[in-house]
Design an enzyme around this catalytic site. Structure first.
Site, PDB file in Angstrom:
ATOM      1  N   CYS A 198       0.818  -1.228   0.000  1.00 60.55           N
ATOM      2  CA  CYS A 198       0.000   0.000   0.000  1.00 60.55           C
ATOM      3  C   CYS A 198       0.851   1.276   0.000  1.00 60.55           C
ATOM      4  O   CYS A 198       0.357   2.350  -0.325  1.00 60.55           O
ATOM      5  CB  CYS A 198      -0.940   0.008   1.201  1.00 60.55           C
ATOM      6  N   ASN A 251     -10.229   0.712   0.015  1.00 56.63           N
ATOM      7  CA  ASN A 251      -8.772   0.709   0.037  1.00 56.63           C
ATOM      8  C   ASN A 251      -8.284   0.091  -1.272  1.00 56.63           C
ATOM      9  O   ASN A 251      -8.492  -1.097  -1.503  1.00 56.63           O
ATOM     10  CB  ASN A 251      -8.309  -0.097   1.256  1.00 56.63           C
ATOM     11  N   HIS A 309      -2.851   7.398   2.512  1.00 61.48           N
ATOM     12  CA  HIS A 309      -3.357   6.125   1.977  1.00 61.48           C
ATOM     13  C   HIS A 309      -4.748   5.896   2.556  1.00 61.48           C
ATOM     14  O   HIS A 309      -4.960   6.021   3.759  1.00 61.48           O
ATOM     15  CB  HIS A 309      -2.404   5.004   2.378  1.00 61.48           C
TER      16      HIS A 309
END
Lengths: 318, 75
Positions: free
Chosen positions: A110, A275, A245
């Site tokens: 990520c 996400n 993020h």
């Protein structure tokens, strides 16, 4: 000498899957997901591979920048959910664009978009002839999710984000930390069909320890932002936006609280996309840039955290 | 001191009057989920300079208070 961002682009597949849709296939509810994760819906690819989404985001970033494919000196890409281990996703995007420049992937889950920026900065420093680099994060997270595991399948979504970088001075500072290990977050590969390999492996889906991930994420955001501000003798008032993020709205809210920063300083779009791992920061950056609320000269902080455990943040002049 | 802090954090997280919470109160009964507990653990760590490993056994105000008090005494 580093770079400045001269264009951004994003692509998400057209199919929106709502929390109510997921409640039809797994024991969950819109209320539970909204309250605990902050996601209302996510985009799910029905027939597009990861690199195809990455290509579309790349084309939009190039169009936004006015840079032509033949001007690119390198394409750096990242994914944890590519359709191939080889060739790398960057090579697929290169082929789709018709580019002939260097292309390679960087793996950092990520946090990968931040690692792509750092890699680009290093290449600009090393190769004085380099003028333009394309960076792309693209994910088909739905392909690495166990849709019987309600603790993970409701969190993630598919999509891609990209940015075109041009040699310049606007990448001001960065901080990167990697702790190592797979005990908190991992996505194992399948074991293959070798009849001689007898070791048992976890299922090839996202495995995540929720509480440990939350604690790690909040701590890393807090430390990384504080480091960048202190090291550059800035206060939060000098920063126009923080683009984190988009892992979980509660992570962002709690980090904001611990930092004493208004939640409105953090750009959030997790409610629409979930996400999207390496794509989440460039998707958020593109939406922010196109919103009209980000202006040339603004100082912004990008920050991310994830499997590795790897976390990073950077300070940029827009 | 520890229990007061835990009651304060719980009252803040749940909009519950601290006087209604006892040592026997289970976090689940207050609508506290695992991430709420993690937030609380991080705030307790900061407040008392300890490292607190949350576990499913620490499921009531009393058990959490006892665990934190033990860590504070050892620190």
């Amino acid at each position: 000498m580093s770079f400045r961002i001269v264009g951004t682009g994003m692509y998400v597949p057209p199919k929106a899957v709502t929390n109510d849709d997921l409640a039809q296939i797994v024991e969950t509810s819109d209320e539970w997901i909204s309250k605990r994760v902050g996601v209302k819906e996510r985009r799910i690819s029905e027939n597009e591979y990861t690199s195809e989404m990455g290509l579309k985001a790349a084309e939009k970033a190039l169009e936004d920048s006015g840079v032509k494919v033949e001007e690119l000196d390198a394409i750096f890409a990242a994914t944890v959910s590519g359709e191939t281990s080889s060739p790398s996703m960057s090579c697929m995007i290169q082929h789709g664009l018709g580019a002939t420049c260097l292309a390679m992937d960087v793996s950092a889950a990520c946090s990968a978009f931040l690692f792509l920026l750092e890699t680009a900065a290093a290449f600009f420093a090393l190769h004085k002839e380099y003028q333009k680099i394309l960076v792309v994060g693209a994910e088909r997270m739905s392909g690495v999710l166990d849709f019987t595991d309600r603790s993970t399948c409701v969190i993630f979504g598919d999509g891609a984000g990209a940015a075109v970088l041009e040699r310049g001075e606007n990448y001001l500072d960065s901080v990167m930390t990697v702790k190592g290990g797979d005990d908190v977050i991992k996505i194992p590969h399948g074991n293959g069909s070798c009849p001689y390999f007898i070791r048992e492996q976890d299922t090839p889906y996202v495995h995540m320890q929720g509480q440990e991930t939350f604690k790690y994420a909040v701590t890393s955001i807090t430390q990384d932002i504080t480091t960048l501000l202190d090291r550059n003798q800035l206060t939060i008032d000098d920063i126009a936006w923080i683009v984190p993020h988009q892992a979980n709205k509660r992570i962002i809210d709690f980090a904001a609280k611990r930092l004493g920063i208004a939640q409105t300083k953090f750009f959030c779009n997790i409610e629409k996309y979930g996400n999207t791992s390496s794509a989440s920061v460039p998707i958020a950056l593109d939406e922010l840039a196109k919103s009209g609320n980000l202006h040339r000269g603004d100082k912004i902080i990008l920050c991310a955290f994830g499997g590795g455990l790897a976390n990073a943040a950077c300070l940029i002049t827009w | 001191m520890v229990q007061e802090k835990i009651l304060e954090l719980l009252a803040e997280a749940t909009d519950t009057d601290a006087s209604e919470i006892t040592a026997e109160t289970a976090f689940a009964d207050l609508g506290i989920d695992s991430l709420d507990l993690t937030e609380m653990a991080m705030q307790l760590e900061e407040e008392f300079s300890i490292t607190l490993e949350m576990s499913p056994e620490l499921n009531t105000v009393g058990k959490l208070t006892e665990a934190v008090e033990k860590l504070v005494a050892e620190a």
